[in-house]
Design an enzyme around this catalytic site. Sequence first.
Site, PDB file in Angstrom:
ATOM      1  N   LYS A 171      11.389   2.158  -2.168  1.00  0.00           N
ATOM      2  CA  LYS A 171      10.308   2.492  -1.237  1.00  0.00           C
ATOM      3  C   LYS A 171       9.055   2.922  -1.993  1.00  0.00           C
ATOM      4  CE  LYS A 171       8.885   5.434   2.604  1.00  0.00           C
ATOM      5  NZ  LYS A 171       9.192   6.540   3.512  1.00  0.00           N
ATOM      6  N   GLU A 221       2.878  16.037  10.277  1.00  0.00           N
ATOM      7  CA  GLU A 221       4.009  16.225   9.345  1.00  0.00           C
ATOM      8  C   GLU A 221       4.022  17.586   8.665  1.00  0.00           C
ATOM      9  OE1 GLU A 221       6.215  13.965   5.597  1.00  0.00           O
ATOM     10  OE2 GLU A 221       4.491  13.047   6.554  1.00  0.00           O
ATOM     11  N   GLU A 265      14.265   3.677   6.421  1.00  0.00           N
ATOM     12  CA  GLU A 265      13.169   4.428   5.801  1.00  0.00           C
ATOM     13  C   GLU A 265      13.334   5.923   6.075  1.00  0.00           C
ATOM     14  OE1 GLU A 265       8.286   4.653   6.013  1.00  0.00           O
ATOM     15  OE2 GLU A 265       9.307   3.004   7.023  1.00  0.00           O
ATOM     16  N   GLU A 399      -0.275  -1.426  11.152  1.00  0.00           N
ATOM     17  CA  GLU A 399       0.158  -0.028  11.292  1.00  0.00           C
ATOM     18  C   GLU A 399      -0.928   0.925  10.789  1.00  0.00           C
ATOM     19  OE1 GLU A 399       3.412   2.850   9.233  1.00  0.00           O
ATOM     20  OE2 GLU A 399       4.253   1.055  10.172  1.00  0.00           O
ATOM     21  N   LYS A 403      -2.805   3.934  12.914  1.00  0.00           N
ATOM     22  CA  LYS A 403      -2.878   5.327  12.473  1.00  0.00           C
ATOM     23  C   LYS A 403      -4.314   5.850  12.450  1.00  0.00           C
ATOM     24  CE  LYS A 403       1.506   5.387  10.035  1.00  0.00           C
ATOM     25  NZ  LYS A 403       2.235   5.266   8.762  1.00  0.00           N
TER      26      LYS A 403
END
Length: 414
Positions: A171, A221, A265, A399, A403
């Site tokens: 990743k 987050e 993920e 994506e 965002k």
Amino acid sequence: MPTIAWLASQPCYPRIYWRGRDTQEEVAAIGSCKDFIFEDAVDDNQLSLAYQQQRALSTNQDIRYYGGVAFDRDTDCWPEYGKAHFVLPRLELRRSGHDYKLVINLNIENEEIEQERQNALQALQQLASPSPLSPPNKIHLLSRSDRPDHRRWTELVNQVTHEKFIKQTPKVVLSRLTQLEINEKVDPWMLLASWQGRNQNSFQFGFQFSPDSAFISCTPERLYRRRQRELFTEALAGTTTRGLNEEEDAMLAQQLLDDSKNSHENQLVRKHIVDALTPLSNYVGADESPKVFKLSHIQHLHRAIRAELKGGVNDFQILQALHPTPAVGGLPKESAINFIRQREGYTRGWYAGACGYFNKHESEFAVAIRSALIEPGRINLFAGAGIVSGSEADAEWHELENKLATILSILTEV
């Protein structure tokens, strides 16, 4: 009068704003009673020593150092922000529900108590009456540029998903800097307040060390929250859009839960965090199955993680262990960050860094995604996407656009 409007009205710097994701507390802080910044090469031991010295100065639970740590402390960072920059503000206005508290900090390390009293009185005398924030105006966009651009982005995604590379580095979180050139002044606090209105269940914070530059973030987050030896963190990775109605929204959420790429993920991030915390903890527990965390334009997979820290473990050890998380860097950490450092093509600075506050008894840090750096004539926006096996360049580029949708809609709406 909103706390953020009080902050925007004050004449001095730095100006700092902090609001937790799931707490009633809101903080507006101005001036500097104590400031430490690392702009040049800094090793973790040096930073840890400075941190421990500050932390040991007082056991007063009201004393907090606010600041941030850059995404990558081994590369050049933004001026004023540095690789790490923490401030003990001169004055703080803290709101908890309907209760307000004014905190005045004095630095008596050098025992110049009378001078510190005078400095504090002067700061109080300079306080300005708050004015309402200006309503947001539509910006006149002169130009937009993306770094990396779409062609380069496609190259990078193809490199990461190449069979040989991904076998060693499963990743890499690639990101993009979107620069908007404008010819008018943008009030960062008005922008943050508008952003805050769209995403209530996010951390909201801002750092303005001088009139010419402000870093603001409305991020979902959490890096971690610590109360004494109890620590809360999370795995937030895997993304889809929101639906146009409840039925479509629920369908998209279920598709996200069922999607193997996104589940993989999120599981990678969960495993990494548990492994990183295990040596520091007596106990680490994590949700087995992810839940869906909803924001205004997108929804994420989320797993809660809780740990009981061993005695003597300090915040800097936690920062070292957790930051940057695989949700903003990748796995394994070193090889993913090396790829980002060499190929991404711009300096992340505090984007995807760790921002928050600490004292001896508690601390809280958020991951500075969904963020903007406001400079004269320019707004810098940031967005990233986790690239794993099965990722497609065009889908990941889309994506990034999702965002940025919330902040772009605030900037470009009438």
